[in-house]
Design a protein around this motif. Structure first.
Motif, PDB file in Angstrom:
ATOM      1  N   GLY A  16       0.795  -1.223   0.000  1.00 27.80           N
ATOM      2  CA  GLY A  16       0.000   0.000   0.000  1.00 27.80           C
ATOM      3  C   GLY A  16       0.824   1.269   0.000  1.00 27.80           C
ATOM      4  N   LYS A  17       0.555   2.167   0.950  1.00 25.81           N
ATOM      5  CA  LYS A  17       1.223   3.473   0.981  1.00 25.81           C
ATOM      6  C   LYS A  17       2.721   3.362   1.241  1.00 25.81           C
ATOM      7  CE  LYS A  17       0.812   4.807   5.888  1.00 25.81           C
ATOM      8  NZ  LYS A  17       0.298   5.836   6.808  1.00 25.81           N
ATOM      9  N   TYR A  18       3.180   2.196   1.714  1.00 24.56           N
ATOM     10  CA  TYR A  18       4.607   2.030   1.997  1.00 24.56           C
ATOM     11  C   TYR A  18       5.412   1.596   0.776  1.00 24.56           C
ATOM     12  CZ  TYR A  18       3.482   2.648   6.898  1.00 24.56           C
ATOM     13  OH  TYR A  18       3.051   3.173   8.100  1.00 24.56           O
TER      14      TYR A  18
ATOM     15  N   ILE B 241       5.798   0.555  12.129  1.00 23.81           N
ATOM     16  CA  ILE B 241       5.281  -0.738  12.582  1.00 23.81           C
ATOM     17  C   ILE B 241       5.598  -0.974  14.054  1.00 23.81           C
ATOM     18  CG2 ILE B 241       5.588  -3.244  12.366  1.00 23.81           C
ATOM     19  CD1 ILE B 241       5.845  -2.796   9.328  1.00 23.81           C
ATOM     20  N   LEU B 242       6.832  -0.680  14.472  1.00 22.53           N
ATOM     21  CA  LEU B 242       7.219  -0.871  15.874  1.00 22.53           C
ATOM     22  C   LEU B 242       6.387   0.020  16.791  1.00 22.53           C
ATOM     23  CD1 LEU B 242      11.127  -1.167  15.649  1.00 22.53           C
ATOM     24  CD2 LEU B 242       9.430  -2.997  15.784  1.00 22.53           C
ATOM     25  N   ASN B 243       6.122   1.257  16.346  1.00 16.91           N
ATOM     26  CA  ASN B 243       5.268   2.152  17.132  1.00 16.91           C
ATOM     27  C   ASN B 243       3.855   1.593  17.243  1.00 16.91           C
ATOM     28  OD1 ASN B 243       7.312   4.000  17.590  1.00 16.91           O
ATOM     29  ND2 ASN B 243       6.757   5.326  15.881  1.00 16.91           N
TER      30      ASN B 243
ATOM     31  N   GLU C 281       9.991 -11.166  20.153  1.00 12.55           N
ATOM     32  CA  GLU C 281       9.698 -11.865  21.407  1.00 12.55           C
ATOM     33  C   GLU C 281       8.204 -11.840  21.742  1.00 12.55           C
ATOM     34  OE1 GLU C 281      12.172  -9.746  24.110  1.00 12.55           O
ATOM     35  OE2 GLU C 281      14.007 -10.856  23.589  1.00 12.55           O
ATOM     36  N   LYS C 282       7.525 -10.748  21.396  1.00 11.54           N
ATOM     37  CA  LYS C 282       6.142 -10.560  21.815  1.00 11.54           C
ATOM     38  C   LYS C 282       5.109 -11.038  20.803  1.00 11.54           C
ATOM     39  CE  LYS C 282       6.487  -6.710  25.089  1.00 11.54           C
ATOM     40  NZ  LYS C 282       5.978  -5.355  25.429  1.00 11.54           N
ATOM     41  N   TYR C 283       5.512 -11.089  19.540  1.00 13.20           N
ATOM     42  CA  TYR C 283       4.531 -11.349  18.487  1.00 13.20           C
ATOM     43  C   TYR C 283       4.935 -12.498  17.573  1.00 13.20           C
ATOM     44  CZ  TYR C 283       2.614  -6.713  19.617  1.00 13.20           C
ATOM     45  OH  TYR C 283       2.068  -5.638  20.250  1.00 13.20           O
ATOM     46  N   ASP C 284       3.923 -13.061  16.919  1.00 10.20           N
ATOM     47  CA  ASP C 284       4.153 -13.887  15.734  1.00 10.20           C
ATOM     48  C   ASP C 284       4.460 -12.867  14.649  1.00 10.20           C
ATOM     49  OD1 ASP C 284       4.014 -15.344  13.425  1.00 10.20           O
ATOM     50  OD2 ASP C 284       2.124 -16.345  13.892  1.00 10.20           O
ATOM     51  N   PHE C 285       5.759 -12.605  14.421  1.00  5.62           N
ATOM     52  CA  PHE C 285       6.124 -11.372  13.732  1.00  5.62           C
ATOM     53  C   PHE C 285       5.696 -11.324  12.275  1.00  5.62           C
ATOM     54  CE2 PHE C 285       8.932  -8.294  11.649  1.00  5.62           C
ATOM     55  CZ  PHE C 285       8.575  -7.165  12.384  1.00  5.62           C
ATOM     56  N   GLN C 286       5.753 -12.430  11.553  1.00  2.45           N
ATOM     57  CA  GLN C 286       5.331 -12.384  10.149  1.00  2.45           C
ATOM     58  C   GLN C 286       3.886 -11.892  10.043  1.00  2.45           C
ATOM     59  OE1 GLN C 286       7.178 -12.699   7.564  1.00  2.45           O
ATOM     60  NE2 GLN C 286       9.012 -13.497   8.515  1.00  2.45           N
ATOM     61  N   LYS C 287       3.044 -12.415  10.898  1.00  2.00           N
ATOM     62  CA  LYS C 287       1.635 -12.006  10.904  1.00  2.00           C
ATOM     63  C   LYS C 287       1.480 -10.564  11.378  1.00  2.00           C
ATOM     64  CE  LYS C 287      -2.947 -13.465  12.477  1.00  2.00           C
ATOM     65  NZ  LYS C 287      -3.405 -12.097  12.814  1.00  2.00           N
ATOM     66  N   ALA C 288       2.156 -10.232  12.472  1.00  2.00           N
ATOM     67  CA  ALA C 288       2.037  -8.887  13.035  1.00  2.00           C
ATOM     68  C   ALA C 288       2.535  -7.823  12.053  1.00  2.00           C
ATOM     69  CB  ALA C 288       2.816  -8.805  14.345  1.00  2.00           C
ATOM     70  N   TYR C 289       3.612  -8.140  11.345  1.00  2.00           N
ATOM     71  CA  TYR C 289       4.203  -7.221  10.375  1.00  2.00           C
ATOM     72  C   TYR C 289       3.220  -6.891   9.260  1.00  2.00           C
ATOM     73  CZ  TYR C 289       7.236  -6.111   6.327  1.00  2.00           C
ATOM     74  OH  TYR C 289       7.801  -5.554   5.210  1.00  2.00           O
ATOM     75  N   CYS C 290       2.655  -7.926   8.638  1.00  2.00           N
ATOM     76  CA  CYS C 290       1.695  -7.708   7.547  1.00  2.00           C
ATOM     77  C   CYS C 290       0.433  -7.003   8.047  1.00  2.00           C
ATOM     78  CB  CYS C 290       1.310  -9.027   6.897  1.00  2.00           C
ATOM     79  SG  CYS C 290       2.589  -9.762   5.882  1.00  2.00           S
ATOM     80  N   ASP C 291      -0.074  -7.459   9.178  1.00  2.00           N
ATOM     81  CA  ASP C 291      -1.313  -6.885   9.692  1.00  2.00           C
ATOM     82  C   ASP C 291      -1.123  -5.420  10.098  1.00  2.00           C
ATOM     83  OD1 ASP C 291      -2.512  -9.288   9.241  1.00  2.00           O
ATOM     84  OD2 ASP C 291      -2.611  -9.898  11.352  1.00  2.00           O
ATOM     85  N   ALA C 292       0.058  -5.078  10.624  1.00  2.00           N
ATOM     86  CA  ALA C 292       0.334  -3.689  10.990  1.00  2.00           C
ATOM     87  C   ALA C 292       0.387  -2.795   9.750  1.00  2.00           C
ATOM     88  CB  ALA C 292       1.643  -3.597  11.767  1.00  2.00           C
TER      89      ALA C 292
ATOM     90  N   ALA D 192      -1.130  -3.273   6.934  1.00  2.00           N
ATOM     91  CA  ALA D 192      -2.496  -3.127   6.429  1.00  2.00           C
ATOM     92  C   ALA D 192      -3.295  -2.143   7.288  1.00  2.00           C
ATOM     93  CB  ALA D 192      -3.186  -4.484   6.393  1.00  2.00           C
ATOM     94  N   ALA D 193      -3.110  -2.235   8.600  1.00  2.00           N
ATOM     95  CA  ALA D 193      -3.851  -1.349   9.505  1.00  2.00           C
ATOM     96  C   ALA D 193      -3.415   0.109   9.366  1.00  2.00           C
ATOM     97  CB  ALA D 193      -3.663  -1.814  10.947  1.00  2.00           C
ATOM     98  N   LEU D 194      -2.127   0.323   9.067  1.00  2.00           N
ATOM     99  CA  LEU D 194      -1.583   1.672   8.953  1.00  2.00           C
ATOM    100  C   LEU D 194      -1.832   2.315   7.587  1.00  2.00           C
ATOM    101  CD1 LEU D 194       1.836   0.991  10.707  1.00  2.00           C
ATOM    102  CD2 LEU D 194       0.122   2.651  11.503  1.00  2.00           C
ATOM    103  N   ASP D 195      -2.267   1.522   6.642  1.00  2.00           N
ATOM    104  CA  ASP D 195      -2.402   2.000   5.262  1.00  2.00           C
ATOM    105  C   ASP D 195      -3.782   2.584   4.991  1.00  2.00           C
ATOM    106  OD1 ASP D 195      -2.065   2.451   2.535  1.00  2.00           O
ATOM    107  OD2 ASP D 195      -2.721   0.416   2.032  1.00  2.00           O
ATOM    108  N   GLU D 196      -3.848   3.911   4.919  1.00  2.00           N
ATOM    109  CA  GLU D 196      -5.124   4.579   4.684  1.00  2.00           C
ATOM    110  C   GLU D 196      -5.662   4.334   3.280  1.00  2.00           C
ATOM    111  OE1 GLU D 196      -2.316   6.066   5.602  1.00  2.00           O
ATOM    112  OE2 GLU D 196      -2.621   7.092   7.519  1.00  2.00           O
ATOM    113  N   THR D 197      -4.802   3.916   2.357  1.00  2.00           N
ATOM    114  CA  THR D 197      -5.260   3.661   0.982  1.00  2.00           C
ATOM    115  C   THR D 197      -5.983   2.323   0.864  1.00  2.00           C
ATOM    116  OG1 THR D 197      -3.299   2.468   0.144  1.00  2.00           O
ATOM    117  CG2 THR D 197      -3.197   4.886   0.169  1.00  2.00           C
ATOM    118  N   LYS D 198      -5.858   1.486   1.883  1.00  2.00           N
ATOM    119  CA  LYS D 198      -6.504   0.170   1.934  1.00  2.00           C
ATOM    120  C   LYS D 198      -6.028  -0.757   0.809  1.00  2.00           C
ATOM    121  CE  LYS D 198      -8.879   1.578   5.440  1.00  2.00           C
ATOM    122  NZ  LYS D 198      -8.432   1.166   6.795  1.00  2.00           N
ATOM    123  N   GLN D 199      -4.803  -0.540   0.339  1.00  2.00           N
ATOM    124  CA  GLN D 199      -4.234  -1.394  -0.702  1.00  2.00           C
ATOM    125  C   GLN D 199      -3.285  -2.450  -0.134  1.00  2.00           C
ATOM    126  OE1 GLN D 199      -5.206  -1.074  -4.105  1.00  2.00           O
ATOM    127  NE2 GLN D 199      -6.711   0.122  -2.953  1.00  2.00           N
TER     128      GLN D 199
END
Length: 236
Positions: A97-99, A111-113, A125-136, A138-145
């Motif tokens: 998306g916007k990135y 993403i870290l923020n 250590e805290k997350y299933d990072f592959q999933k958290a990375y992609c989901d973050a 998507a959540a941060l992308d205002e274009t929804k792409q």
């Protein structure tokens, strides 16, 4: 012609060669950078290293960097006949998306923020990072792409299964699939989290088998083919 559905397909999953955006450490999902001279050289080396592998078929994503890399490998191969590259949209990199085109450092800071962690190490250590990375993303992308983990994983695994089903007849065989680093990490993560893969080098090979409807990860991020090819070229 025989039609043996029980054949084994061995997928040679190859990351494309280095691009100008890789070198500049910029995010490259659906946007596309041309291969650098170094990227071409390493891809040629990998092609040399794979020249004795008989491929039944070759696929790439429909993005230029993957197409170029696949064509290099086809050109160097000496053991296969009448290979025709099939370009598939389903093999594309994750969409960011916007990135798209943004500095990796900026994207990771956001993403870290978003994940409320202070370091990449803490995120692991805290997350299933592959999933958290992609989901973050998507959540941060205002274009929804941008694609979230579920969307990207579903797309790539459906495409890989279709590729395998196309090639499982007549006792299966070796299939080259040229795609992308982020997507390769999602594939491995979806199939076998024990590999815990973080890096996927340009022109590296990850090998996965498909038999009786099931995938099995055999090896990940293997650079031995490009190293072998470099050594072979030096002897010419």
């Amino acid at each position: 012609m025989s039609n043996k559905s029980s054949g084994k397909v061995t997928l040679y999953l190859m990351r494309h060669g280095q691009t100008i955006l890789n070198k500049a450490e910029r995010t490259q999902g659906w946007c596309d950078g041309v291969l650098t001279s170094e990227g071409i050289e390493v891809a040629v080396n990998a092609g040399f290293g794979l020249r004795d592998v008989k491929f039944k078929a070759v696929y790439s994503s429909d993005l230029g960097r993957a197409i170029k890399t696949a064509k290099i490998v086809i050109k160097e191969n000496q053991s296969s006949e009448n290979l025709e590259l099939k370009e598939l949209e389903g093999l594309r990199e994750v969409g960011f998306g916007k990135y798209e085109g943004e500095l990796e450092s900026v994207k990771f800071k956001h993403i870290l923020n978003f994940l409320n962690v202070s370091s990449f190490k803490e995120a692991l250590e805290k997350y299933d990072f592959q999933k958290a990375y992609c989901d973050a993303c998507a959540a941060l992308d205002e274009t929804k792409q941008a694609e979230d983990y579920a969307t990207a994983s579903k797309r790539i695994m459906k495409t890989l299964e279709e590729v395998c089903k196309e090639n499982v007849t007549d006792e299966g065989g070796n299939v080259l699939v040229v795609c992308h680093g982020g997507m390769l990490r999602l594939i491995i993560d979806s199939l076998d989290k024990s590999f815990n893969v973080r890096n996927m080098d340009n022109s590296s090979i990850s090998k996965i088998t498909y038999e009786n409807g099931k995938f099995k990860v055999e090896s990940v991020n293997d650079n031995s083919y490009s190293e072998k090819g470099k050594a072979l070229k030096a002897q010419l």
